[in-house]
Design a protein around this motif. Structure first.
Motif, short mmCIF file in Angstrom:
data_model
loop_
_atom_site.label_atom_id
_atom_site.label_comp_id
_atom_site.label_asym_id
_atom_site.label_seq_id
_atom_site.Cartn_x
_atom_site.Cartn_y
_atom_site.Cartn_z
N PRO A 261 36.17 34.35 38.88
CA PRO A 261 36.74 34.40 40.23
C PRO A 261 36.96 35.80 40.79
CG PRO A 261 38.39 33.69 38.64
CD PRO A 261 37.08 33.72 37.91
N GLY A 264 31.59 36.85 41.49
CA GLY A 264 30.88 35.90 42.37
C GLY A 264 31.62 34.59 42.57
N LEU A 297 44.70 37.75 47.70
CA LEU A 297 44.00 37.30 48.89
C LEU A 297 42.52 37.28 48.52
CD1 LEU A 297 43.64 36.55 51.78
CD2 LEU A 297 44.25 38.84 52.46
N GLN A 298 42.01 36.09 48.24
CA GLN A 298 40.62 35.97 47.77
C GLN A 298 39.66 36.42 48.86
OE1 GLN A 298 39.83 35.32 44.69
NE2 GLN A 298 41.93 34.87 44.09
N GLY A 299 38.59 37.13 48.45
CA GLY A 299 37.62 37.61 49.43
C GLY A 299 38.03 38.93 50.07
N GLY A 301 39.17 43.08 49.19
CA GLY A 301 39.22 44.14 48.18
C GLY A 301 37.88 44.32 47.49
N ARG A 303 35.98 47.14 44.35
CA ARG A 303 36.08 48.34 43.53
C ARG A 303 35.45 49.54 44.24
NH1 ARG A 303 36.23 49.24 38.10
NH2 ARG A 303 38.01 47.84 38.17
N LEU A 353 42.16 47.58 51.48
CA LEU A 353 41.61 46.26 51.14
C LEU A 353 41.04 45.63 52.41
CD1 LEU A 353 44.62 45.03 48.95
CD2 LEU A 353 42.43 45.94 48.14
N VAL A 357 32.14 40.50 50.77
CA VAL A 357 31.03 39.58 51.06
C VAL A 357 31.44 38.11 50.92
CG1 VAL A 357 30.11 39.55 48.69
CG2 VAL A 357 28.54 39.27 50.60
N ASP A 358 32.41 37.86 50.05
CA ASP A 358 32.77 36.48 49.76
C ASP A 358 33.73 35.87 50.78
OD1 ASP A 358 31.28 36.20 47.39
OD2 ASP A 358 32.75 37.40 46.32
N1 CMC Z 1 44.81 40.70 47.24
C1 CMC Z 1 45.98 41.38 47.07
N2 CMC Z 1 46.08 42.58 46.47
C2 CMC Z 1 44.94 43.12 46.03
C3 CMC Z 1 43.69 42.50 46.18
C4 CMC Z 1 43.66 41.24 46.82
N3 CMC Z 1 42.50 40.59 47.00
N4 CMC Z 1 42.72 43.28 45.65
C5 CMC Z 1 43.35 44.37 45.17
N5 CMC Z 1 44.69 44.28 45.42
C6 CMC Z 1 45.70 45.30 45.11
C7 CMC Z 1 46.06 45.30 43.65
O1 CMC Z 1 47.17 44.44 43.39
C8 CMC Z 1 46.38 46.76 43.41
O2 CMC Z 1 47.66 47.00 43.94
P1 CMC Z 1 48.67 48.05 43.17
O3 CMC Z 1 47.98 49.38 43.29
O4 CMC Z 1 49.94 47.94 43.90
O5 CMC Z 1 48.75 47.56 41.76
C9 CMC Z 1 45.38 47.49 44.31
O6 CMC Z 1 45.10 46.56 45.38
C10 CMC Z 1 44.09 47.86 43.61
O7 CMC Z 1 43.54 46.69 43.04
P2 CMC Z 1 42.72 46.65 41.67
O8 CMC Z 1 42.84 45.30 41.06
O9 CMC Z 1 43.12 47.83 40.82
O10 CMC Z 1 41.26 46.92 42.20
P3 CMC Z 1 39.92 46.64 41.39
O11 CMC Z 1 38.93 47.60 41.91
O12 CMC Z 1 40.16 46.64 39.92
O13 CMC Z 1 39.54 45.12 41.78
C11 CMC Z 1 38.67 43.27 42.92
C12 CMC Z 1 38.60 44.78 42.72
C13 CMC Z 1 37.49 42.82 43.78
C14 CMC Z 1 38.54 42.58 41.56
C15 CMC Z 1 39.99 42.89 43.59
O14 CMC Z 1 40.08 43.50 44.86
C16 CMC Z 1 40.19 41.38 43.72
O15 CMC Z 1 40.67 40.74 42.78
N6 CMC Z 1 39.84 40.76 44.90
C17 CMC Z 1 39.92 39.36 45.08
C18 CMC Z 1 38.72 38.67 44.44
C19 CMC Z 1 37.45 38.93 45.23
O16 CMC Z 1 37.40 38.78 46.44
N7 CMC Z 1 36.37 39.26 44.50
C20 CMC Z 1 35.05 39.47 45.10
C21 CMC Z 1 34.64 40.90 45.08
S1 CMC Z 1 33.19 41.24 46.09
C22 CMC Z 1 31.88 40.30 45.49
C23 CMC Z 1 31.61 40.43 44.03
O17 CMC Z 1 31.88 41.45 43.38
O18 CMC Z 1 31.08 39.48 43.48
#
Ligand code: CMC
Length: 422
Positions: A261, A264, A297-299, A301, A303, A353, A357-358
């Motif tokens: 989750p 993709g 919040l899915q969809g 943020g 990296r 954030l 794409v999702d």
């Molecule tokens: N909702 C709420 N808070 C968020 C989110 C979100 N979707 N994404 C990141 N944050 C916060 C996180 O809690 C952290 O806050 P703090 O600095 O206070 O601890 C900060 O933003 C940085 O987040 P991170 O988890 O260190 O960032 P990351 O680069 O490791 O993770 C991510 C990237 C895509 C996994 C994450 O943004 C996420 O879980 N998003 C939701 C799931 C999602 O939409 N995934 C699809 C990504 S795009 C397509 C793909 O790759 O397949």
């Protein structure tokens, strides 16, 4: 003068100057001074695991290019099969090359009867289509034994064609099985996306899948998902490929990574989230919960993107075109409100954030009639081209087997205690 950094070992006072090449510093240089000091970088947030000439992303500027071509131009003017060729072979095909490529892909769409009858139909009736796809792709390696001759280029290219061609067939097969409907064989007179829609939905009319606008929209979505440099799935592809496993097994591993989750699988989670929010009135409360750490919040943020994901912007336009044909997805208003509230909130703004794409892709898939369970499969179908481009590139680079180091933090040496003494 070339750019460089100087590293000093404060224990000995020794220094080394390391050149900055293509935005990175070589670990080989670092090793000359600090052979037994490892970078501690779980999640590879600061590690370039390879050099690559396939896809370029500038996350701050919101730029995505395949082999130098901007994603906006490819989405507007190209097709998924042309983009797949571009990713794998590095250049856009000539007319003759493209005709041959389309022919080859079209004539490798069929799957062996045993894959369908014995394998796919052996799953439990409510198996998740991603689980079925991952297993079926790995199983293909047992049907094409020559696939392990990975340094025989024509043989490898044949597997590349087979994989790209068979993914939609396997996906449709998984779906038809899950709803207890007979399998529809590929139709070689149709285009790539059109054929997939037919295998999924024939003979029903509850969605206008025969409308060329829908196959075009799906083809554009396939272009947008075809590659995205070293994400979790592609990094897995390269990791497994570095052990010289065959391309089917490596693709299955990449698809398994995509399933989660955070990756993709997010497109599926977005729809589940929007359903759980239920109405526009609940949006503010939901966002407050996210800020309080109760889920994500899915969809949102990414990296790499710290600005708008350029794919999300194209997808929003495609959504409008699809909804003109299918009628608006009732969840769209909640999604728009959610985006508006989040983008005005300091929590999301300060963390950069943005919708990825999702965020909107699931709304389109749902309006097209795809069940939520199959959304990640719709991501895996086009990403196969990107995975295979990386597989081929890695072999050409003659890269060492991927074998990171760890920092051991466990117990010190201790003596075994027999079970009767514990
Ligand atoms: N909702 C709420 N808070 C968020 C989110 C979100 N979707 N994404 C990141 N944050 C916060 C996180 O809690 C952290 O806050 P703090 O600095 O206070 O601890 C900060 O933003 C940085 O987040 P991170 O988890 O260190 O960032 P990351 O680069 O490791 O993770 C991510 C990237 C895509 C996994 C994450 O943004 C996420 O879980 N998003 C939701 C799931 C999602 O939409 N995934 C699809 C990504 S795009 C397509 C793909 O790759 O397949």
């Amino acid at each position: 003068m070339a750019e460089s950094v100087t590293i000093t070992d404060n224990r000995t006072g020794e220094s080394i100057e390391v050149p900055i090449t293509n935005g990175g510093v070589s670990a080989t240089e670092w090793k000359k001074l600090l052979g037994n000091i490892w970078f501690h970088d779980p999640g590879y947030t600061q590690t370039a695991a390879t050099s690559s000439s396939i896809t370029e992303i500038d996350g701050d500027a919101g730029i995505l290019r395949y082999r130098g071509y901007p994603i906006e131009q490819l989405a507007e003017q190209s097709t998924y099969l042309e983009v797949a060729y571009l990713l794998i072979y590095g250049e856009l095909p000539t007319p003759e090359q493209f005709e041959q490529w389309k022919h080859d892909i079209t004539y490798h769409t069929f799957i062996h009867e045993n894959v369908r009858k014995r394998f796919m139909e052996g799953f439990h009736y409510d198996a998740h289509p991603m689980g079925m796809l991952v297993s079926a792709v790995a199983a293909l390696s047992t049907f094409y034994l020559e696939a392990k001759d990975i340094f025989d280029e024509p043989v490898l290219d044949k597997q590349v064609v087979r994989l790209i061609a068979k993914m939609p067939t396997l996906a449709a097969c998984a779906y038809r099985f899950s709803i207890g409907m007979p399998f529809i064989w590929p139709d070689n007179s149709k285009g790539f996306a059109e054929n997939f829609l037919k295998m999924m939905f024939e003979p029903w009319d509850h969605v206008p899948w025969r409308d060329p606008k829908l196959s075009h929209a799906l083809d554009v979505l396939f272009i947008l998902h075809a590659d995205h440099e070293l994400n979790c799935g592609t990094a897995t592809m390269r990791m497994v490929a570095s052990s010289h496993a065959d391309p089917y097994t490596a693709t299955a591993a990449a698809a398994a990574a995509l399933y989660g989750p955070r990756h993709g699988g997010a497109n599926e989670q977005v729809i589940r989230m929007l359903h759980s929010i239920g109405s526009m009135d609940n949006v503010a409360g939901f966002v407050a919960d996210v800020k309080a750490g109760k889920g994500r919040l899915q969809g949102f943020g990414h990296r790499v993107y710290k600005n708008f994901d350029p794919r999300a912007q194209i997808i929003k336009r495609i959504a409008d075109e699809v909804f003109e044909t299918t009628g608006k997805n009732p969840l769209l208003d909640i999604a728009l409100k959610l985006e508006e509230v989040a983008l005005a909130d300091d929590y999301f703004v300060s963390r950069k954030l943005y919708p990825n794409v999702d965020f909107y892709s699931g709304l389109i898939y749902q309006a097209m009639g795809f069940p939520v369970d199959i959304f990640t499969v719709l991501f895996a179908i086009p990403r196969t081209a990107g995975w295979l481009a990386h597989y081929k590139e890695l072999l050409e680079q003659d890269q060492k087997i991927a074998r990171p180091r760890q920092l051991y933090t466990g117990a010190d040496v201790r003596d075994y205690v027999g079970i009767d003494q514990r």
